[in-house]
Design an enzyme around this catalytic site. Structure first.
Site, PDB file in Angstrom:
ATOM      1  N   SER A  94      -9.500   1.294  -7.062  1.00 36.73           N
ATOM      2  CA  SER A  94      -8.240   2.006  -6.829  1.00 36.73           C
ATOM      3  C   SER A  94      -7.060   1.097  -7.122  1.00 36.73           C
ATOM      4  O   SER A  94      -7.128  -0.131  -6.924  1.00 36.73           O
ATOM      5  CB  SER A  94      -8.203   2.418  -5.356  1.00 36.73           C
ATOM      6  OG  SER A  94      -6.903   2.799  -4.976  1.00 36.73           O
ATOM      7  N   TYR A 126      -9.594   0.058   4.398  1.00 37.82           N
ATOM      8  CA  TYR A 126     -10.047   0.852   3.249  1.00 37.82           C
ATOM      9  C   TYR A 126      -9.722   0.115   1.944  1.00 37.82           C
ATOM     10  O   TYR A 126     -10.588  -0.082   1.085  1.00 37.82           O
ATOM     11  CB  TYR A 126      -9.374   2.239   3.254  1.00 37.82           C
ATOM     12  CG  TYR A 126      -9.381   2.894   1.895  1.00 37.82           C
ATOM     13  CD1 TYR A 126     -10.526   3.497   1.396  1.00 37.82           C
ATOM     14  CD2 TYR A 126      -8.241   2.863   1.083  1.00 37.82           C
ATOM     15  CE1 TYR A 126     -10.534   4.060   0.125  1.00 37.82           C
ATOM     16  CE2 TYR A 126      -8.242   3.421  -0.180  1.00 37.82           C
ATOM     17  CZ  TYR A 126      -9.388   4.019  -0.656  1.00 37.82           C
ATOM     18  OH  TYR A 126      -9.403   4.556  -1.916  1.00 37.82           O
ATOM     19  N   LYS A 144     -12.178  -1.814  -1.161  1.00 35.11           N
ATOM     20  CA  LYS A 144     -12.100  -1.678  -2.632  1.00 35.11           C
ATOM     21  C   LYS A 144     -12.065  -3.072  -3.270  1.00 35.11           C
ATOM     22  O   LYS A 144     -12.755  -3.332  -4.256  1.00 35.11           O
ATOM     23  CB  LYS A 144     -10.866  -0.869  -3.045  1.00 35.11           C
ATOM     24  CG  LYS A 144     -10.932   0.605  -2.687  1.00 35.11           C
ATOM     25  CD  LYS A 144     -11.982   1.333  -3.511  1.00 35.11           C
ATOM     26  CE  LYS A 144     -12.083   2.811  -3.204  1.00 35.11           C
ATOM     27  NZ  LYS A 144     -13.313   3.429  -3.714  1.00 35.11           N
TER      28      LYS A 144
HETATM   29  C1  UD1 Z   1      -3.216   6.931  -1.030  1.00 32.19           C
HETATM   30  C2  UD1 Z   1      -3.681   5.683  -0.347  1.00 32.19           C
HETATM   31  C3  UD1 Z   1      -4.467   4.873  -1.334  1.00 32.19           C
HETATM   32  C4  UD1 Z   1      -5.642   5.689  -1.863  1.00 32.19           C
HETATM   33  C5  UD1 Z   1      -5.138   6.987  -2.465  1.00 32.19           C
HETATM   34  C6  UD1 Z   1      -6.329   7.868  -2.772  1.00 32.19           C
HETATM   35  C7  UD1 Z   1      -2.042   5.102   1.392  1.00 32.19           C
HETATM   36  C8  UD1 Z   1      -0.960   4.157   1.806  1.00 32.19           C
HETATM   37  N1  UD1 Z   1      -2.557   4.911   0.153  1.00 32.19           N
HETATM   38  O1  UD1 Z   1      -2.313   6.588  -2.088  1.00 32.19           O
HETATM   39  O2  UD1 Z   1      -4.946   3.697  -0.709  1.00 32.19           O
HETATM   40  O3  UD1 Z   1      -6.355   4.968  -2.832  1.00 32.19           O
HETATM   41  O4  UD1 Z   1      -4.293   7.672  -1.524  1.00 32.19           O
HETATM   42  O5  UD1 Z   1      -5.950   9.088  -3.226  1.00 32.19           O
HETATM   43  O6  UD1 Z   1      -2.401   5.986   2.127  1.00 32.19           O
HETATM   44  N2  UD1 Z   1       3.618  11.835   0.539  1.00 32.19           N
HETATM   45  C9  UD1 Z   1       4.551  12.612   1.163  1.00 32.19           C
HETATM   46  N3  UD1 Z   1       4.141  13.579   2.035  1.00 32.19           N
HETATM   47  C10 UD1 Z   1       2.818  13.807   2.314  1.00 32.19           C
HETATM   48  C11 UD1 Z   1       1.843  12.995   1.652  1.00 32.19           C
HETATM   49  C12 UD1 Z   1       2.285  12.013   0.774  1.00 32.19           C
HETATM   50  O7  UD1 Z   1       5.765  12.453   0.955  1.00 32.19           O
HETATM   51  O8  UD1 Z   1       2.497  14.680   3.127  1.00 32.19           O
HETATM   52  C13 UD1 Z   1       4.065  10.815  -0.428  1.00 32.19           C
HETATM   53  C14 UD1 Z   1       3.662   9.395  -0.050  1.00 32.19           C
HETATM   54  O9  UD1 Z   1       4.642   8.811   0.753  1.00 32.19           O
HETATM   55  C15 UD1 Z   1       3.545   8.743  -1.424  1.00 32.19           C
HETATM   56  C16 UD1 Z   1       3.138   9.883  -2.367  1.00 32.19           C
HETATM   57  O10 UD1 Z   1       3.439  11.086  -1.657  1.00 32.19           O
HETATM   58  O11 UD1 Z   1       4.800   8.285  -1.836  1.00 32.19           O
HETATM   59  C17 UD1 Z   1       1.658   9.880  -2.702  1.00 32.19           C
HETATM   60  O12 UD1 Z   1       0.918   9.830  -1.479  1.00 32.19           O
HETATM   61  P1  UD1 Z   1      -0.668   9.984  -1.450  1.00 32.19           P
HETATM   62  O13 UD1 Z   1      -1.080  11.196  -2.179  1.00 32.19           O
HETATM   63  O14 UD1 Z   1      -1.090   9.869  -0.006  1.00 32.19           O
HETATM   64  O15 UD1 Z   1      -1.182   8.741  -2.283  1.00 32.19           O
HETATM   65  P2  UD1 Z   1      -0.876   7.172  -2.091  1.00 32.19           P
HETATM   66  O16 UD1 Z   1      -0.233   6.911  -0.792  1.00 32.19           O
HETATM   67  O17 UD1 Z   1      -0.174   6.703  -3.302  1.00 32.19           O
END
Ligand code: UD1
Length: 335
Positions: A121, A146, A150
């Site tokens: 990842s 987690y 990785k």
């Molecule tokens: C997350 C994990 C990462 C993992 C990946 C797998 C964290 C910090 N990182 O990545 O380790 O490998 O998922 O898919 O959890 N967001 C919102 N509202 C929400 C959900 C997300 O604003 O309800 C935003 C987050 O702040 C981020 C973006 O959307 O900026 C993407 O979030 P997400 O889909 O959870 O992925 P990552 O955090 O990048």
């Protein structure tokens, strides 16, 4: 394929079968059911696709698998993946995610060796000093158990190929996989409240969740929301076919190779939400909320190495991908 009944595994199975490979799907079904496996059979027309319900921490079961099938390559997806849970129960993550991989490699060795593809990842980069991140961008210390699993699994594979010539390995570092198969027969099926952005968006649009919280609009980015590299799940799946082909055809230049699997295109959370509304012609209920602890501001991929060596690149547009995610959520609502 370990963990082959899950979101990524099911899409990879489809692409491998369509490329002419024989696939054995193994999964302990701890974080999914057989919905996607059944979807894979429908899409591919392969009603006799082998499925083995097993846990890769179980040495005897893994032995049994390698004795029952002639396995030329393993794709290892099996593992827990909830970042928050890994913080509250780290031993669950270390024992399962590391234990299953070590066991798999030991059994593969005992059976004469194997080509091993590990699903890593972009989380290994943490907050990179600059994006796009290349494969030689230094890894940062993991911010969650987690993420640490990785990194450690990458190291386990690196050290194993160095010590054991019968093992060859590729680690694919995924950026943010999203979307669903164009057939809408397979897709992401999160249990409980989704942690990831796109399933939260689609569940809000379908009325399962009241409101999407956008975590933080005060980041130092053009619109204040985080930047990520959202990679279409079918494009991502195709990268696995390219990597498996490279291993099986003896094309690897080093016994252990690492590739970024992303688009190279940064997209903000707000842009993604707006595109989702536009392409699917709907209004999403969302609000800005506090930053989520542990989130990085910006990360996207330099996918040039995968393009050069795997002859792979992302093809589907964000719009197509977001339409596929919505089609999948609607398909689920009709069940
Ligand atoms: C997350 C994990 C990462 C993992 C990946 C797998 C964290 C910090 N990182 O990545 O380790 O490998 O998922 O898919 O959890 N967001 C919102 N509202 C929400 C959900 C997300 O604003 O309800 C935003 C987050 O702040 C981020 C973006 O959307 O900026 C993407 O979030 P997400 O889909 O959870 O992925 P990552 O955090 O990048």
């Amino acid at each position: 394929m370990s963990g082959g009944a899950g979101y990524i595994g099911s899409h990879v199975t489809v692409e491998l079968i369509q490329a002419g490979y024989d696939v054995v799907v193994a999964d302990n079904l701890s974080n999914c059911d057989l919905t996607c496996f059944e979807g894979v059979k429908k899409i591919t027309g392969k009603s006799d696709l082998p499925f083995v319900k097993m846990d890769f921490c179980d040495h005897a079961a893994t032995e049994g698998l390698f004795s029952s099938f002639k396995i030329d390559a393993v794709i290892h997806f099996a593992g827990f993946k909830a970042v928050g849970e890994s913080v509250s129960d780290p031993l669950k993550y270390y024992s399962n995610n590391l234990g299953s991989f070590v066991n798999l490699l030991q059994v593969a060795r005992a059976h004469g060796g194997c080509n091993v593809l590990f699903s890593s990842s972009a989380t290994v980069y943490g907050e990179p000093e600059k994006s796009p991140a290349t494969e030689s961008t230094p890894r940062q210390s993991a911010t969650s158990p987690y993420g640490n699993t990785k990194q450690i699994c990458e190291d386990i594979l690196r050290d194993s190929v160095k010590a054991y010539p019968e093992i060859k390995g590729i680690a694919l570092r995924y950026f943010n996989p999203i979307g669903a198969h164009p057939s809408a027969l397979i897709g992401e099926l999160p249990r409980g409240v989704p942690n990831n952005l796109v399933p939260f968006i689609t569940q809000t649009a379908v009325g399962k969740r009241e409101c999407l919280s956008i975590f933080g609009n005060d980041y130092p980015t053009p619109d204040g929301t985080c930047l990520r590299d959202y990679i279409d799940i079918v494009d991502l799946a195709k990268a696995h076919v390219c990597a498996v082909r490279r291993m099986l055809d003896g094309q690897m230049e080093q016994p252990y190779e690492i590739y970024n699997i992303g688009t190279g295109r940064p997209v903000s959370v707000l842009e993604l939400v707006t595109s989702f509304e536009k392409v699917n012609n709907l209004k999403l209920n969302y609000k800005f909320a506090a930053r989520r602890p542990g989130d990085v501001t910006a990360i996207w991929a330099d996918p040039a190495l995968a393009c050069e060596k795997l002859h792979w690149k992302a093809e589907r547009s964000v719009e197509e991908t977001l339409a596929s995610a919505w089609a999948w959520e609607k398909h689920l609502a009709e069940q």
